[in-house]
Design an enzyme around this catalytic site. Sequence first.
Site, PDB file in Angstrom:
ATOM      1  N   GLY A 138       0.568  -1.164  -0.006  1.00 50.06           N
ATOM      2  CA  GLY A 138       0.141  -0.074  -0.010  1.00 50.06           C
ATOM      3  C   GLY A 138       0.723   1.224  -0.139  1.00 50.06           C
ATOM      4  O   GLY A 138       0.394   2.468   0.570  1.00 50.06           O
ATOM      5  N   GLU A 154       7.698   5.058  -6.475  1.00 53.39           N
ATOM      6  CA  GLU A 154       8.640   3.926  -7.199  1.00 53.39           C
ATOM      7  C   GLU A 154       9.975   4.393  -7.153  1.00 53.39           C
ATOM      8  O   GLU A 154      10.751   4.549  -8.075  1.00 53.39           O
ATOM      9  CB  GLU A 154       8.221   3.813  -8.715  1.00 53.39           C
ATOM     10  CG  GLU A 154       6.927   3.622  -9.004  1.00 53.39           C
ATOM     11  CD  GLU A 154       6.631   2.168  -8.938  1.00 53.39           C
ATOM     12  OE1 GLU A 154       7.693   1.306  -8.493  1.00 53.39           O
ATOM     13  OE2 GLU A 154       5.608   1.691  -9.510  1.00 53.39           O
TER      14      GLU A 154
END
Length: 195
Positions: A14, A86
């Site tokens: 998450g 990311e």
Amino acid sequence: MAQLYFRYGAMGCGKTMQLLQVAFNYNERGQTVCVIKPRTDTKNGDKLLTRIGPERETDFTFTRRENIYNRIAKDYRDVDCILVDEAQFLTAKQVDQLMEVTVKLDIPVICYGLRLNFRRKDGGFEGATRLLQLAHKIEEIKTICDCGRKATLNCRFLNGKLVTDGPDILIDDGKSDIKYRALCNHCYYKLKENS
Ligand SMILES: [Zn+2]
């Protein structure tokens, strides 16, 4: 004094959802954020997607060659927080540039990413390694393996089989079934012996 944060966790814990929640909280207080991510060849493009629904456009994506400090100093120096999704795909240099953002522009930077690549060796991802060395604050986002233990590994499954070698980024050619799952060490060894 602004700080550089690295919030890491295994696949599916998450991370992007938490990033979007932080962005929402800033916006709710009338403050602005700049949401960015490294450009990779994956399908999501410039969007942040979560498995459970919410999504958001990035303010910008960047290549491995781009100097993020310069970009933020030029176009985003008035924002209240920089959020990076990311972050494992950052270069080591870009992590240093984000540190400069906290020090010289006094903007907090919160990076979300994986700590280890699916091979579980060779230092993992360059961006994650540099963040672990440099960040003011390192925080783990916990997730659970199917067996109930804490999952710490990101594992790649190709056509249902655990694979432990291959390129960092695997492009979906539409022919093979590529999946990632977060596993504990216990399940990892069990699956590895059976593969
Ligand atoms: Zn397990």
